[in-house]
Design a protein around this motif. Sequence first.
Motif, mmCIF file in Angstrom:
data_model
loop_
_atom_site.group_PDB
_atom_site.id
_atom_site.type_symbol
_atom_site.label_atom_id
_atom_site.label_comp_id
_atom_site.label_asym_id
_atom_site.label_seq_id
_atom_site.Cartn_x
_atom_site.Cartn_y
_atom_site.Cartn_z
ATOM 1 N N LEU A 5 0.840 -1.197 0.000
ATOM 2 C CA LEU A 5 0.000 0.000 0.000
ATOM 3 C C LEU A 5 0.877 1.250 0.000
ATOM 4 N N PRO A 6 0.551 2.232 -0.839
ATOM 5 C CA PRO A 6 1.361 3.445 -0.889
ATOM 6 C C PRO A 6 0.974 4.437 0.212
ATOM 7 N N VAL A 7 1.999 5.057 0.804
ATOM 8 C CA VAL A 7 1.733 6.120 1.782
ATOM 9 C C VAL A 7 2.458 7.364 1.290
ATOM 10 N N HIS A 8 1.710 8.465 1.206
ATOM 11 C CA HIS A 8 2.325 9.717 0.765
ATOM 12 C C HIS A 8 2.831 10.466 1.984
ATOM 13 N N LEU A 9 4.148 10.685 2.013
ATOM 14 C CA LEU A 9 4.757 11.301 3.190
ATOM 15 C C LEU A 9 4.909 12.808 3.029
ATOM 16 N N SER A 10 5.104 13.480 4.162
ATOM 17 C CA SER A 10 5.143 14.943 4.125
ATOM 18 C C SER A 10 6.392 15.488 3.426
ATOM 19 N N ASN A 11 7.410 14.623 3.181
ATOM 20 C CA ASN A 11 8.589 15.112 2.455
ATOM 21 C C ASN A 11 8.400 14.968 0.944
ATOM 22 N N GLU A 49 -9.371 0.485 6.017
ATOM 23 C CA GLU A 49 -8.999 0.643 7.433
ATOM 24 C C GLU A 49 -7.485 0.669 7.595
ATOM 25 N N ILE A 50 -6.816 -0.160 6.810
ATOM 26 C CA ILE A 50 -5.344 -0.185 6.870
ATOM 27 C C ILE A 50 -4.795 1.162 6.393
ATOM 28 N N MET A 51 -5.376 1.673 5.300
ATOM 29 C CA MET A 51 -4.932 2.963 4.769
ATOM 30 C C MET A 51 -5.125 4.076 5.811
ATOM 31 N N LYS A 52 -6.247 4.020 6.496
ATOM 32 C CA LYS A 52 -6.546 5.020 7.513
ATOM 33 C C LYS A 52 -5.492 4.981 8.625
ATOM 34 N N PHE A 53 -5.173 3.766 9.045
ATOM 35 C CA PHE A 53 -4.182 3.563 10.092
ATOM 36 C C PHE A 53 -2.806 4.078 9.620
ATOM 37 N N LEU A 54 -2.433 3.739 8.390
ATOM 38 C CA LEU A 54 -1.134 4.172 7.865
ATOM 39 C C LEU A 54 -1.049 5.692 7.802
ATOM 40 N N ASN A 55 -2.156 6.308 7.433
ATOM 41 C CA ASN A 55 -2.164 7.779 7.366
ATOM 42 C C ASN A 55 -1.994 8.421 8.734
ATOM 43 N N LEU A 56 -2.564 7.769 9.752
ATOM 44 C CA LEU A 56 -2.401 8.275 11.123
ATOM 45 C C LEU A 56 -0.952 8.171 11.593
#
Length: 240
Positions: A5-11, A49-56
């Motif tokens: 799953l991709p997570v977009h980070l603040s950098n 739900e996993i995406m939500k958790f990763l974003n947190l």
Amino acid sequence: MSLDLPVHLSNGKTLSIQVKKSKRAKRLTLKANIFGIHIIVPMIYYEIEIMKFLNLKKDWILQTSEYYERLRNEYGEENLKLNTIAFLGKRYNLKITRDVATSVIVSDNLKCITFHVNNRRKYKDDLNKWYSTQTSKIVAERLTQIRRMNPELPSYNKVTIKHQRSSWGSCSKNGNLNFNLFLTSLPLELIDYVIIHELAHLVELNHSKEFWKIVEAIDPEFESHRKLLRDYKLLTNCVQ
Ligand SMILES: [Zn+2]
């Protein structure tokens, strides 16, 4: 089947997190090692739900990935492959050969440690046994040497070499010293630091100012050793 799953980070970077399903898992857990970050999820869980958790957990993911990136750059990706082992701070290629008699050959020239074992599938037992022998021997030598040079240190009761996951060493209130089986994967100066740390606990069984004063008197560079040890802990966790 594996899912990333991709997570977009603040950098601005996007990191892909590997999803590992587990029958035993009851909740979502993020895990990291030098090779990347993955998430353990129970068998029934929705992607959303996993995406939500990763974003947190974005901040943690960013911090952790940067930390491991620094380690990878510092120690070299090549050196961190799974088929290598560390001994006295050096990294060796690990070779397992089937043989009638068991033996271990360390070749500094070839940067290789070869384990001759009866059963290849159980090579980890042989590897642990070898580390245990090396660690017992080196700890005994260093303990004698350090105590000879610091006769004011109290005497200890018993030394045990243990397969413990979370620490390099410990000291009990009865004056028993325990050291991690893999202690000899560390460079000698860090082995000494761990031994000095535990010996100082014979005087102060805490991490008070007095405790660190005792450590500093024997190892003036204890602060840099402490920091290095934290890196090594993460490095060796993933390869052994
Ligand atoms: Zn301590």
